[in-house]
Each structure stands twice: as C-alpha cells, then as structure tokens.
Motif scaffolding. Structure first.
Motif, short mmCIF file in Angstrom:
data_model
loop_
_atom_site.label_atom_id
_atom_site.label_comp_id
_atom_site.label_asym_id
_atom_site.label_seq_id
_atom_site.Cartn_x
_atom_site.Cartn_y
_atom_site.Cartn_z
N ARG A 81 74.35 55.21 36.81
CA ARG A 81 74.42 55.38 35.35
C ARG A 81 75.73 54.81 34.80
O ARG A 81 75.74 54.20 33.73
N ALA A 82 76.82 54.99 35.51
CA ALA A 82 78.10 54.44 35.05
C ALA A 82 78.01 52.92 34.96
O ALA A 82 78.50 52.31 34.00
N TRP A 83 77.39 52.31 35.95
CA TRP A 83 77.22 50.85 35.94
C TRP A 83 76.34 50.44 34.76
O TRP A 83 76.65 49.49 34.03
N LEU A 84 75.25 51.14 34.57
CA LEU A 84 74.32 50.83 33.49
C LEU A 84 75.02 50.91 32.13
O LEU A 84 74.85 50.04 31.28
N GLU A 85 75.83 51.94 31.94
CA GLU A 85 76.49 52.14 30.65
C GLU A 85 77.51 51.04 30.35
O GLU A 85 77.83 50.79 29.19
N ALA A 86 78.00 50.38 31.41
CA ALA A 86 78.96 49.29 31.22
C ALA A 86 78.29 47.92 31.17
O ALA A 86 78.97 46.92 30.88
N ALA A 87 77.00 47.86 31.45
CA ALA A 87 76.30 46.57 31.50
C ALA A 87 76.09 46.01 30.09
O ALA A 87 75.92 46.77 29.14
N PRO A 88 76.09 44.67 29.95
CA PRO A 88 75.92 44.07 28.62
C PRO A 88 74.52 44.30 28.05
O PRO A 88 73.54 44.44 28.80
N ASP A 89 74.43 44.33 26.72
CA ASP A 89 73.13 44.41 26.05
C ASP A 89 72.25 43.23 26.46
O ASP A 89 72.74 42.10 26.60
N GLY A 90 70.96 43.50 26.62
CA GLY A 90 69.99 42.42 26.83
C GLY A 90 70.30 41.52 28.01
O GLY A 90 70.08 40.31 27.95
N SER A 91 70.80 42.08 29.10
CA SER A 91 71.23 41.25 30.23
C SER A 91 70.25 41.23 31.39
O SER A 91 70.45 40.50 32.36
N ALA A 92 69.17 42.01 31.32
CA ALA A 92 68.23 42.09 32.44
C ALA A 92 66.79 41.89 31.99
O ALA A 92 66.40 42.37 30.92
N ASP A 93 66.03 41.18 32.80
CA ASP A 93 64.58 41.09 32.59
C ASP A 93 63.88 42.32 33.15
O ASP A 93 62.85 42.76 32.62
N VAL A 94 64.42 42.85 34.25
CA VAL A 94 63.82 44.00 34.93
C VAL A 94 64.93 44.91 35.42
O VAL A 94 65.96 44.45 35.91
N ILE A 95 64.71 46.22 35.28
CA ILE A 95 65.54 47.22 35.94
C ILE A 95 64.64 47.98 36.90
O ILE A 95 63.58 48.47 36.50
N VAL A 96 65.05 48.07 38.16
CA VAL A 96 64.32 48.83 39.17
C VAL A 96 65.18 50.01 39.58
O VAL A 96 66.27 49.84 40.12
N ALA A 97 64.69 51.22 39.31
CA ALA A 97 65.43 52.44 39.68
C ALA A 97 64.76 53.08 40.88
O ALA A 97 63.63 53.54 40.80
N ASP A 98 65.47 53.07 41.99
CA ASP A 98 64.99 53.72 43.22
C ASP A 98 66.17 54.47 43.81
O ASP A 98 66.70 54.12 44.85
N VAL A 99 66.59 55.50 43.06
CA VAL A 99 67.82 56.23 43.39
C VAL A 99 67.45 57.63 43.85
O VAL A 99 66.83 58.38 43.11
N PHE A 100 67.85 57.94 45.06
CA PHE A 100 67.62 59.28 45.59
C PHE A 100 68.91 59.78 46.21
O PHE A 100 69.48 59.11 47.07
N GLY A 101 69.36 60.94 45.75
CA GLY A 101 70.45 61.64 46.42
C GLY A 101 69.82 62.53 47.47
O GLY A 101 69.26 63.57 47.13
N GLY A 102 69.85 62.08 48.72
CA GLY A 102 69.01 62.73 49.73
C GLY A 102 67.57 62.34 49.43
O GLY A 102 67.22 61.17 49.42
#
Length: 281
Positions: A128-149
């Motif tokens: 989330r910290a990375w996402l919040e710092a990412a530029p507007d309109g910079s990705a065609d696709v975001i893939v979220a596969d995040v598991f804590g454990g």
C-alpha cells in the motif's frame, strides 16, 4: 547431472522452502511456513500450476490484444510466477513487483533468477505504501496477490486502498486480486462491495464448489471501468482441468447482498484458512 535439492531459509515473515518438482526438470514449489505460495517452471514460464494462477493468467490474456506489452504493477511477489508469465506472453512489458518480505525476494532472485531482458524490477516495500507513492495513470494492470502468511492483510481491503488502485490505473486499466474465503463469504462479499463502490465493472471467478459454500478456496476478483470480455473469459476458465465459474452483473450484485464497503478503521484480514485448505493443484 546433479539432482536439485530443496532450499530452506528463514525470511522476514517465516520459513521459506524451495522444493524441486520431480516431474519437471527446472520447476520449483515455494512454500512459506508450509503453505504453498508459488510454483515456477524456469524452462516453461507459461506453465501455471496453481488453479488461481491460471485464472489470473486467463484474465491477463484477454485484457489487451495478444502479445501487446503492458505496464503492470504486481503487489506481492512470491516466486514471480505471473511476472515471468507476462514476460513470456507479452514481451516488452514493463513490470514492477512489490514484495514486503525482502528476505523472500533475495531467496527467489538468487535461486530462481529472472531471464535477461525480462523487464521486471523487484522492490522490497509495503504494497500500500508503494501504491500510494505511484504516479497517477501509470499502470495498465495491477495484480494483487498479497498474503501475510495465509491471510490478505487488512490495509489492502478498504475503499481508500481501492481508490488508490483506481488512481494508479489508466482509464482502461484492470485490477486483479487473489482472495480467499468460505461460506458465509463475509470477507469476499465485503471486498466485492468495496470495489463496486469504486469501479463500474466487477467479475468474480471461483471453483463452483467454493461458490456453493462446500469448501474454503481462492476467488479471483476483476475490477475495471471498461466492460470485461466475460464471454471469452467464461470459456477459458470453464476449459481448465479444474473448471471455474464466472459471476458478474445481477448474479454478482445478488451475491454481494447487503455487504458494506470496508473503511480503513473497520478493515480486517481475510479469514484464517482451515488446516490443509491450500493443497497443491
């Protein structure tokens, strides 16, 4: 020729193990604290062993015309299975992978190196910290596969987070998430409600037995503002060895029912899976 041997290492968030597949010469299974995380065949990066990974792969195949390079942000790294897949199926793509467990990243890049020119850059950071710092309109696709454990972290489940994904995506961009739940689907319904508050189009892909409440399992969420090619996607997921069902439109709204979007202050992780829920398949 030397037989590959398992590699075990303590990483930031548990004990990771890389185990060779006896049936495929340069294929490896990654587990963390015994839970399967990723499967990679270094000689055949388009081979997706896990059911949920194949479903994510099907969506990645249809989000743009075949072979067109994409700018992709991966939240969660694992063994870099999908970045390798996209590098092979959409050469020239620019991919950033954000993984909070730096020790895991080091293990994977050391023992399962990316091919030269893959166009994949890995970053040790909170998603989330990375996402919040990412530029507007910079990705065609975001893939979220995040598991804590074995659980999706709470801070990646809220409307505020969903709005950040929308901001970073281009107007025709697509958000994909690997989620996990079981009946009565309190978590999954809340996630669908959350993303329906931000995106105009939602699709859910899961194995029929999971949707019928028979067992705990993975579900792939697709969110976008442009219509998703559900006809093609339905055929693709139905033709897998373990067929999946696709829900959208009215059926999905009925599934969401009275679930409410999640606020940051109310966010909780996805439920703890029952013992043995995540088998290899």
């Amino acid at each position: 020729m030397n037989e590959p041997i398992p590699v075990t290492r303590d990483v930031d968030h548990g004990t990771a193990k890389l185990m060779p597949d006896v049936d495929r010469e340069r294929a490896w299974l990654l587990t963390v604290d015994g839970a399967p995380q990723s499967y990679v065949d270094l000689d055949e990066p388009t081979h997706l062993e896990f059911e949920y990974a194949r479903r994510l792969g099907h969506v990645l195949d249809i989000v743009a015309e075949p072979g067109r390079p994409l700018d992709v942000l991966h939240l969660g790294g694992g063994a870099l299975t999908l970045p390798r897949y996209l590098a092979a199926t959409r050469p020239g793509s620019r991919q950033d992978v954000v993984e909070a467990d730096r020790g895991l990243l080091e293990l994977v890049t050391e023992h399962l190196p990316l091919p030269d020119g893959a166009g994949v850059t890995v970053h040790g950071a909170d998603a989330r910290a990375w996402l919040e710092a990412a530029p507007d309109g910079s990705a065609d696709v975001i893939v979220a596969d995040v598991f804590g454990g074995s659980r999706v972290p709470a801070h990646l489940t809220s409307v505020t987070y969903a709005r950040e994904t929308e901001r970073v995506l281009r107007a025709d961009g697509v958000y994909l998430a690997n989620l996990a739940d079981a009946a009565p689907f309190t978590f999954l319904r809340s996630q669908l409600a959350t993303f329906s508050a931000v995106f105009g189009e939602l699709v859910l892909i899961a194995e029929p037995g999971v949707l019928r409440g028979r067992r705990f399992g993975n579900a792939v969420l697709v969110a976008a503002h442009q219509p998703v090619d559900t006809a093609t996607l339905t055929r693709l997921v139905a033709s897998d060895v373990f067929p999946a069902r696709l829900e959208h439109g009215l059926a999905l709204r009925e599934f969401i029912g009275g679930a409410r979007p999640v606020r940051d202050e109310d966010a909780v992780p996805s439920p703890e899976p029952p013992e043995g829920a995540f088998g290899i398949g």
